[in-house]
Design a protein around this motif. Structure first.
Motif, PDB file in Angstrom:
ATOM      1  N   GLY A 124      -4.829   1.957  17.293  1.00  0.00           N
ATOM      2  CA  GLY A 124      -4.698   2.001  16.483  1.00  0.00           C
ATOM      3  C   GLY A 124      -3.240   2.889  16.498  1.00  0.00           C
ATOM      4  O   GLY A 124      -2.106   2.219  17.091  1.00  0.00           O
ATOM      5  N   PRO A 125      -2.613   1.303  14.577  1.00  0.00           N
ATOM      6  CA  PRO A 125      -0.956   1.946  14.700  1.00  0.00           C
ATOM      7  C   PRO A 125      -0.492   2.890  14.778  1.00  0.00           C
ATOM      8  O   PRO A 125      -1.171   4.696  15.012  1.00  0.00           O
ATOM      9  CB  PRO A 125      -1.397   2.164  12.937  1.00  0.00           C
ATOM     10  N   GLN A 126       0.721   3.370  15.627  1.00  0.00           N
ATOM     11  CA  GLN A 126       1.382   4.883  15.942  1.00  0.00           C
ATOM     12  C   GLN A 126       0.428   5.164  17.003  1.00  0.00           C
ATOM     13  O   GLN A 126       0.084   6.828  17.905  1.00  0.00           O
ATOM     14  CB  GLN A 126       1.415   5.751  15.688  1.00  0.00           C
ATOM     15  N   SER A 127      -0.555   4.341  17.467  1.00  0.00           N
ATOM     16  CA  SER A 127      -1.622   5.154  18.896  1.00  0.00           C
ATOM     17  C   SER A 127      -2.312   6.177  18.219  1.00  0.00           C
ATOM     18  O   SER A 127      -2.021   7.375  19.181  1.00  0.00           O
ATOM     19  CB  SER A 127      -0.538   4.927  20.029  1.00  0.00           C
ATOM     20  N   GLY A 128      -2.512   6.247  16.833  1.00  0.00           N
ATOM     21  CA  GLY A 128      -2.562   7.688  16.376  1.00  0.00           C
ATOM     22  C   GLY A 128      -3.977   7.802  16.079  1.00  0.00           C
ATOM     23  O   GLY A 128      -4.674   8.695  15.903  1.00  0.00           O
ATOM     24  N   PHE A 129      -5.264   7.161  17.140  1.00  0.00           N
ATOM     25  CA  PHE A 129      -6.279   7.135  16.721  1.00  0.00           C
ATOM     26  C   PHE A 129      -7.549   8.515  17.407  1.00  0.00           C
ATOM     27  O   PHE A 129      -8.116   9.402  16.891  1.00  0.00           O
ATOM     28  CB  PHE A 129      -7.122   5.876  17.371  1.00  0.00           C
ATOM     29  N   TRP A 130      -6.302   9.130  18.509  1.00  0.00           N
ATOM     30  CA  TRP A 130      -6.800  10.259  19.169  1.00  0.00           C
ATOM     31  C   TRP A 130      -6.634  11.474  18.181  1.00  0.00           C
ATOM     32  O   TRP A 130      -7.648  13.116  17.878  1.00  0.00           O
ATOM     33  CB  TRP A 130      -6.166  10.807  20.244  1.00  0.00           C
ATOM     34  N   VAL A 131      -5.664  11.946  16.872  1.00  0.00           N
ATOM     35  CA  VAL A 131      -5.854  12.380  15.483  1.00  0.00           C
ATOM     36  C   VAL A 131      -6.936  12.864  14.802  1.00  0.00           C
ATOM     37  O   VAL A 131      -7.613  13.704  14.335  1.00  0.00           O
ATOM     38  CB  VAL A 131      -4.775  11.815  14.079  1.00  0.00           C
ATOM     39  N   TYR A 132      -8.176  11.873  14.841  1.00  0.00           N
ATOM     40  CA  TYR A 132      -9.348  12.330  14.224  1.00  0.00           C
ATOM     41  C   TYR A 132     -10.514  12.469  15.569  1.00  0.00           C
ATOM     42  O   TYR A 132     -11.342  12.954  14.822  1.00  0.00           O
ATOM     43  CB  TYR A 132      -9.357  10.124  13.628  1.00  0.00           C
ATOM     44  N   ILE A 133     -10.062  12.854  16.436  1.00  0.00           N
ATOM     45  CA  ILE A 133     -10.501  12.850  17.382  1.00  0.00           C
ATOM     46  C   ILE A 133     -10.315  14.722  17.502  1.00  0.00           C
ATOM     47  O   ILE A 133     -11.103  15.773  17.639  1.00  0.00           O
ATOM     48  CB  ILE A 133     -10.969  13.112  18.911  1.00  0.00           C
TER      49      ILE A 133
END
Length: 217
Positions: free
Chosen positions: A134-143
């Motif tokens: 994802g943008p800013q490699s931010g997929f992990w934020v939602y986990i």
């Protein structure tokens, strides 16, 4: 994809969006959450106006509030909402308020399963790195965000609001006492005839608390 695949493809064609490029985050958001909300990019947000840290805090805070409300209104010491059938409406209202406040920033995920599963589908359906990482490699934020916020919210409701954080009053009798207990209820507690330790909550509610071993009694 079965239902909306053609619609998404038509939208991308009309807007000149190539799936898998940065611009395709708009259609990728049909599957997972992104920050800032792609629907708000350009007005009022620039693509990087919400940082990873800010998004993490928003997701943690929103999930904290939601978990707090759920645990608070379904607690055994708070039977009113369940008795009057208010629990679904109160939870729904909380979700609606949180989405209204925070969806412009992170699309208000609050649920790792809601984001990660669809995001995997999007990654395999042509969005590629726009979906993962994802943008800013931010997929992990939602986990990570919800996994931080939910336990804190549950803890605050369970152990602070409804008073299961007790201080020992009389280890010999096995009684424990929460804060802000009226004098008359304090006396009732100390003279109660009980088959187990008695806990008195911060709002003056008597409840059985069968945790003698934890108290060392």
């Amino acid at each position: 994809l079965v239902l909306y695949g053609d619609i998404l493809s038509a939208y991308e064609s009309q807007k000149g969006i190539v799936r898998g490029t940065a611009a395709s985050v708009v259609t990728a958001s049909a599957f997972g959450e992104y920050f800032p909300n792609p629907g708000f990019v350009g007005s009022p947000f620039a693509p990087a106006s919400v940082t990873v840290v800010q998004a993490l805090l928003v997701e943690a805070w929103g999930t904290l509030v939601l978990a707090f409300v759920i645990f608070a209104i379904t607690h055994p010491r708070n039977p009113g909402p369940a008795r009057h059938g208010l629990v679904p409406g109160l939870i729904g209202l909380t979700v609606a308020v949180l989405i209204s406040l925070y969806a412009p920033f992170t699309q208000a995920g609050w649920n790792p399963a809601r984001d990660l599963g669809p995001r995997l589908v999007a990654a395999l359906a042509g969005w590629g790195s726009i979906a993962l990482p994802g943008p800013q490699s931010g997929f992990w934020v939602y986990i990570v965000g919800p996994c931080i916020g939910a336990p804190i919210g549950a803890f605050l409701a369970e152990h602070v609001l409804w008073g299961t954080l007790w201080v020992r009053l009389d280890s010999k009798q096995g009684y424990v006492l929460g804060p802000n207990v009226p004098d008359e209820e304090r006396a009732a507690l100390l003279t109660a005839d009980s088959d187990g330790p008695v806990a008195l909550g911060p709002h003056g509610t008597l409840a059985r608390a069968m945790f003698a071993e934890a108290l060392g009694t």
